[in-house]
Design an enzyme around this catalytic site. Structure first.
Site, PDB file in Angstrom:
ATOM      1  N   GLU A 195       0.850  -1.192   0.000  1.00 36.50           N
ATOM      2  CA  GLU A 195       0.000   0.000   0.000  1.00 36.50           C
ATOM      3  C   GLU A 195       0.887   1.244   0.000  1.00 36.50           C
ATOM      4  O   GLU A 195       0.439   2.339   0.319  1.00 36.50           O
ATOM      5  CB  GLU A 195      -0.949  -0.004   1.196  1.00 36.50           C
ATOM      6  CG  GLU A 195      -0.297  -0.039   2.553  1.00 36.50           C
ATOM      7  CD  GLU A 195      -1.315  -0.110   3.680  1.00 36.50           C
ATOM      8  OE1 GLU A 195      -1.588   0.952   4.267  1.00 36.50           O
ATOM      9  OE2 GLU A 195      -1.819  -1.201   3.975  1.00 36.50           O
TER      10      GLU A 195
ATOM     11  N   CYS B 233      -3.446  -4.251   4.415  1.00 30.98           N
ATOM     12  CA  CYS B 233      -2.517  -5.223   5.000  1.00 30.98           C
ATOM     13  C   CYS B 233      -2.787  -6.661   4.569  1.00 30.98           C
ATOM     14  O   CYS B 233      -2.029  -7.563   4.934  1.00 30.98           O
ATOM     15  CB  CYS B 233      -2.544  -5.122   6.522  1.00 30.98           C
ATOM     16  SG  CYS B 233      -2.118  -3.481   7.146  1.00 30.98           S
TER      17      CYS B 233
ATOM     18  N   HIS C 255      -1.712 -11.331  11.637  1.00 29.15           N
ATOM     19  CA  HIS C 255      -1.356  -9.986  11.179  1.00 29.15           C
ATOM     20  C   HIS C 255      -1.165  -9.134  12.432  1.00 29.15           C
ATOM     21  O   HIS C 255      -2.039  -9.081  13.299  1.00 29.15           O
ATOM     22  CB  HIS C 255      -2.455  -9.398  10.299  1.00 29.15           C
ATOM     23  CG  HIS C 255      -2.313  -7.926  10.092  1.00 29.15           C
ATOM     24  ND1 HIS C 255      -1.191  -7.375   9.503  1.00 29.15           N
ATOM     25  CD2 HIS C 255      -3.113  -6.882  10.442  1.00 29.15           C
ATOM     26  CE1 HIS C 255      -1.325  -6.058   9.475  1.00 29.15           C
ATOM     27  NE2 HIS C 255      -2.480  -5.732  10.042  1.00 29.15           N
TER      28      HIS C 255
END
Length: 420
Positions: A82, A114, A250
């Site tokens: 990103e 993400c 994550h």
């Protein structure tokens, strides 16, 4: 049936880092609240580092370990980010060039906050499983930078950003995917994915982000539950507590992962509070070690946790790792794979912990110089030459191996230089 998964994986956690407790004290943050983040260090991108240099520096040790014949079988290169540097030209074009890859190769970039690293990884795995090109390999590189500059005319930081700043990192993870998954063999078809539109966090302008941190946490927790429930439908008998010897999440910051694990253990596994902390230390904590030293590297964050799990865990026998990926906006996925003792031995040859130990520690004065935008390359820069001596001493810390840095931008074209 052919196997697929990770043949090799390497992390580049930056050239420089900052002690985040020093940052918290300097910003006069509530240290009790700050400690709940479970952060120690954050990688800081230098003016002459960008997602290309991070990605190449992560992938080079993997590529260097291949024979020419093996290298030429890389037929797919996916960059996941990103932190793009151009609306049309992907990071993969530069990375392909500086890694010297075969020109008979698909190269492109994917974006979904993400989640991007998992998106690229799953595309690569399914390319291998499809057997449309037997023996081919894919290189997936997730590379992201949190580089939020103070806006002109305003030096004050919002309270929300003050607490997000310590966890905002920079780095890349490179993953070689193929038919000989020594490091992490994927469980084919064992995937639960879940997504919907939500305005939790986004990047509407290049050098900053916007959003609602509370909404983001709620969305993360919702997806953590829903992806596993979908995984359970596809893998009858799967149990959150017993099926996975390790869990990799994550990781925006360690405290968020600890909260998600606690919620899942109570809500899905129905475990009493007394057993949750022990389970966290056993199955989750190994995956936080590298994340606590690099910070949130967005699309690469799950793979940073996976690398940490494999390096830091105990793999005396083959063990299954459950992986949860989340990207704001949102898309998420829970999937799993197996790592063997030989896989751990192979993974440890990349010496990720040693790399993190050898980084240059920035003082607060040096960090502020960078943070306030001195010499930083903004999105859309047409021409610039970078000063490698902006902070004296940093380049000396990179002499262990050749490392790629951004030297200049000439009419939008980025030019890089190897330095050793």
């Amino acid at each position: 049936m052919v196997s697929a998964g990770i043949e090799a994986m390497n992390v580049f956690g930056g050239t420089a880092y900052l002690d985040v407790m020093e940052l918290a004290k300097y910003r006069h943050l509530d240290t009790a609240r700050f400690e709940n983040l479970l952060m120690k260090e954050k990688a800081v991108a230098l003016p002459y580092e960008d997602p290309v240099t991070f990605g190449v520096n992560a992938a080079k040790p993997i590529i260097d370990a291949l024979s020419e014949a093996e290298k030429d079988r890389i037929e797919l290169l996916i960059t996941c980010s990103e932190s793009g540097i151009d609306f049309g030209k992907s990071l993969s074009t530069y990375i392909h060039e500086y890694l010297g890859l075969n020109r008979n190769c698909r190269l492109f970039e994917v974006k979904q906050a993400c989640y991007s690293g998992t998106a690229g990884f799953q595309m690569a795995v399914n390319f291998i499983l499809s057997q449309t090109s037997p023996g081919a390999k894919a290189l997936v590189i997730a590379s992201d930078i949190s580089r939020f500059l103070i806006a002109e005319g305003g030096d004050a930081l919002s309270e929300d950003w003050s607490y997000a700043e310590p966890s905002a990192g920079a780095g890349a993870v490179a993953v070689l995917v193929g038919e000989n998954p020594e490091v992490f063999q994927i469980d084919p078809g064992a995937n639960g994915y879940y997504g919907y539109e939500v305005m939790d966090t986004c990047r509407p302008i290049p050098d900053s982000e916007a959003g609602d941190s509370d909404l983001s946490l709620m969305s993360y927790l919702d997806c953590c539950e829903q992806t596993f429930l979908e995984y359970q439908k596809r893998v009858p008998g799967a149990n959150y507590q017993d099926t996975f010897q390790y869990l990799a999440y994550h990781t925006p910051f360690g405290g968020m992962v600890k909260g998600a694990h606690r919620t899942m253990m109570r809500k899905v596994a129905k475990v009493k509070t007394s057993g949750i902390e022990t389970d966290f230390l056993t199955r989750v904590k190994p995956g936080l070690n590298y994340c606590q030293r690099v910070g949130n590297i967005m699309g690469a964050a799950l793979f940073l946790a996976l690398a940490s799990t494999i390096d830091q865990g105990r793999f005396d026998t083959p063990k299954r790792i459950g992986c949860f990926s989340y990207g704001s906006g949102c898309c998420s996925e829970f999937y799993s794979g197996i790592t063997t003792p030989q896989g751990q031995e192979r993974q440890r040859t990349f010496g990720i912990e040693k790399h993190l130990d050898r980084r240059y520690q920035l003082s607060m004065e040096e960090y502020e110089l960078l943070f306030k935008g001195s010499g930083m390359v903004r999105f859309g820069t047409r021409n610039v030459k970078l000063d490698f001596e902006m902070i004296p001493g940093i380049m000396q810390s990179t002499q262990e191996k050749p490392r790629l840095f951004l030297e200049e931008i000439s009419e939008f074209h980025r030019k890089y230089r190897w330095i050793s």
